[in-house]
Design a protein around this motif. Structure first.
Motif, short mmCIF file in Angstrom:
data_model
loop_
_atom_site.label_atom_id
_atom_site.label_comp_id
_atom_site.label_asym_id
_atom_site.label_seq_id
_atom_site.Cartn_x
_atom_site.Cartn_y
_atom_site.Cartn_z
N ILE A 21 0.81 -1.21 0.00
CA ILE A 21 0.00 0.00 0.00
C ILE A 21 0.85 1.26 0.00
O ILE A 21 0.60 2.19 -0.76
N LYS A 22 1.86 1.29 0.85
CA LYS A 22 2.70 2.48 0.89
C LYS A 22 4.02 2.16 1.57
O LYS A 22 4.17 1.16 2.27
N SER A 23 4.98 3.05 1.37
CA SER A 23 6.27 2.94 2.05
C SER A 23 6.33 3.97 3.17
O SER A 23 5.56 4.94 3.18
N PHE A 24 7.23 3.76 4.10
CA PHE A 24 7.42 4.71 5.19
C PHE A 24 8.83 4.56 5.75
O PHE A 24 9.49 3.53 5.55
N ASP A 25 9.29 5.60 6.43
CA ASP A 25 10.60 5.56 7.06
C ASP A 25 10.49 4.84 8.39
O ASP A 25 9.67 5.20 9.24
N ALA A 26 11.32 3.84 8.58
CA ALA A 26 11.30 3.03 9.79
C ALA A 26 12.56 3.31 10.62
O ALA A 26 13.56 3.80 10.10
N PRO A 27 12.50 3.01 11.91
CA PRO A 27 13.68 3.23 12.77
C PRO A 27 14.86 2.37 12.33
O PRO A 27 14.71 1.40 11.59
N GLY A 28 16.02 2.72 12.82
CA GLY A 28 17.22 1.93 12.58
C GLY A 28 17.73 2.00 11.15
O GLY A 28 18.46 1.10 10.70
N GLY A 29 17.36 3.06 10.42
CA GLY A 29 17.84 3.19 9.05
C GLY A 29 17.15 2.27 8.06
O GLY A 29 17.59 2.14 6.92
N MET A 30 16.07 1.63 8.49
CA MET A 30 15.36 0.72 7.61
C MET A 30 14.23 1.43 6.87
O MET A 30 13.73 2.46 7.31
N LYS A 31 13.84 0.86 5.76
CA LYS A 31 12.69 1.34 5.00
C LYS A 31 11.53 0.38 5.27
O LYS A 31 11.71 -0.84 5.22
N GLY A 32 10.38 0.95 5.55
CA GLY A 32 9.23 0.11 5.84
C GLY A 32 8.21 0.14 4.72
O GLY A 32 8.11 1.11 3.96
N TYR A 33 7.42 -0.93 4.63
CA TYR A 33 6.34 -1.03 3.64
C TYR A 33 5.10 -1.58 4.33
O TYR A 33 5.16 -2.59 5.05
N LEU A 34 4.01 -0.89 4.11
CA LEU A 34 2.72 -1.31 4.67
C LEU A 34 1.93 -2.03 3.59
O LEU A 34 1.84 -1.55 2.45
N GLY A 35 1.39 -3.17 3.93
CA GLY A 35 0.61 -3.94 2.97
C GLY A 35 -0.54 -4.66 3.63
O GLY A 35 -0.81 -4.49 4.82
N LYS A 36 -1.24 -5.43 2.84
CA LYS A 36 -2.33 -6.24 3.38
C LYS A 36 -2.29 -7.62 2.75
O LYS A 36 -1.90 -7.80 1.60
N TYR A 37 -2.69 -8.60 3.54
CA TYR A 37 -2.72 -9.99 3.09
C TYR A 37 -3.95 -10.65 3.68
O TYR A 37 -4.11 -10.72 4.90
N GLN A 38 -4.86 -11.11 2.81
CA GLN A 38 -6.09 -11.76 3.25
C GLN A 38 -6.80 -10.92 4.31
O GLN A 38 -7.13 -11.39 5.39
N ASP A 39 -7.00 -9.64 3.98
CA ASP A 39 -7.75 -8.69 4.80
C ASP A 39 -7.02 -8.28 6.08
O ASP A 39 -7.60 -7.59 6.92
N MET A 40 -5.79 -8.66 6.25
CA MET A 40 -5.03 -8.28 7.43
C MET A 40 -3.89 -7.35 7.04
O MET A 40 -3.25 -7.51 5.99
N GLY A 41 -3.62 -6.36 7.89
CA GLY A 41 -2.51 -5.46 7.65
C GLY A 41 -1.19 -6.12 7.99
O GLY A 41 -1.08 -6.87 8.96
N VAL A 42 -0.17 -5.85 7.18
CA VAL A 42 1.16 -6.40 7.44
C VAL A 42 2.20 -5.29 7.25
O VAL A 42 1.99 -4.34 6.48
#
Length: 248
Positions: free
Chosen positions: A35-56
């Motif tokens: 769904i979207k990307s975001f800045d995560a702690p520790g210098g990591m890049k985060g990605y928000l998604g969904k799988y079978q109606d659940m957020g991941v």
């Protein structure tokens, strides 16, 4: 309280111009919609998604070669992933479903001016619906809560016709009140067959109930102090009653 299970209808809004890292692409092939990307702690890049109606949530290491799927916690034990999932997936989906209930055909129990609104999916033959109706009396009769009942016909073969008899009565709100107050013993003018208009209402209500992930009545919905949709399926306990209705 049970976690609200929502059928997520949000369309992905990750910019197509953004190239996904290889490990995220690999995870995406497993059926996860990014769904979207975001800045995560520790210098990591985060990605928000969904799988079978659940957020991941997916976290990519700084070198871009590895991805971890799961929850991230801070040093105080706060679930940072869950906050993001609630904010960007469950809360918007919940508001959308709340609007669907607002536009549906429901029966008012209480004053229109009551500040708290609670939606209830109920079957005329549901014993727990009757118990919940009795539980709610102090809040409804004091003008603090209004119940909006969406009729469904799921428990008995005669449920749809009985629900139709209530909905087509001269005063559906009074009929429903008297029917629940009588414990289901109030004599109704039950039709031999359900008219298409009433059957459409019952089917539409059932569809919304299915979208909300509920499989039993009463299915109860309200917005908490954060304007997030909450669900209670079955007869609520004292803690749930206070959470949804406030003080008596």
């Amino acid at each position: 309280m049970r976690k609200l299970a929502l059928l997520l209808t949000l369309a992905p809004f990750l910019a197509t111009a953004e190239e996904l890292p290889a490990p995220v692409k690999a995870i995406e092939k497993q059926g996860i919609t990014i769904i979207k990307s975001f800045d995560a702690p520790g210098g990591m890049k985060g990605y928000l998604g969904k799988y079978q109606d659940m957020g991941v949530t997916i976290y990519v290491t700084p070198d871009g070669k590895h991805a971890i799927s799961g929850y991230m916690y801070d040093d105080k034990g706060t679930n940072l992933s869950e906050q993001l999932i609630q904010q960007d997936i469950y809360a918007p989906a919940g508001r959308e479903l709340w609007q669907k209930m607002e536009k549906a055909s429901w029966i008012l129990d209480g004053k229109e001016s009551a500040p708290r609104v609670i939606y209830v999916f109920a079957d005329p033959f549901c014993p727990y619906c009757k118990q919940f109706w009795q539980q709610a009396r102090p809040w409804v009769e004091s003008g603090k809560v209004q119940l909006r009942t969406l009729m469904v016909g799921v428990i008995k073969p005669e449920s749809p016709a009985t629900a139709a008899a209530i909905m087509t009565s001269k005063d559906p709100a009074k009929t429903w009140h008297d029917y629940e107050q009588s414990g289901g013993k109030l004599k109704l003018d039950v039709p031999t067959s359900v008219a298409p208009t009433q059957m459409q209402i019952l089917n539409d209500n059932q569809k919304i109930m299915d979208e909300l992930g509920a499989n039993a009545t009463p299915a109860i919905y309200y917005l908490n102090e954060h304007n997030t949709l909450q669900q209670v399926v079955g007869l609520p306990d004292a803690e749930n009653l206070k959470a949804m209705m406030g003080e008596k």
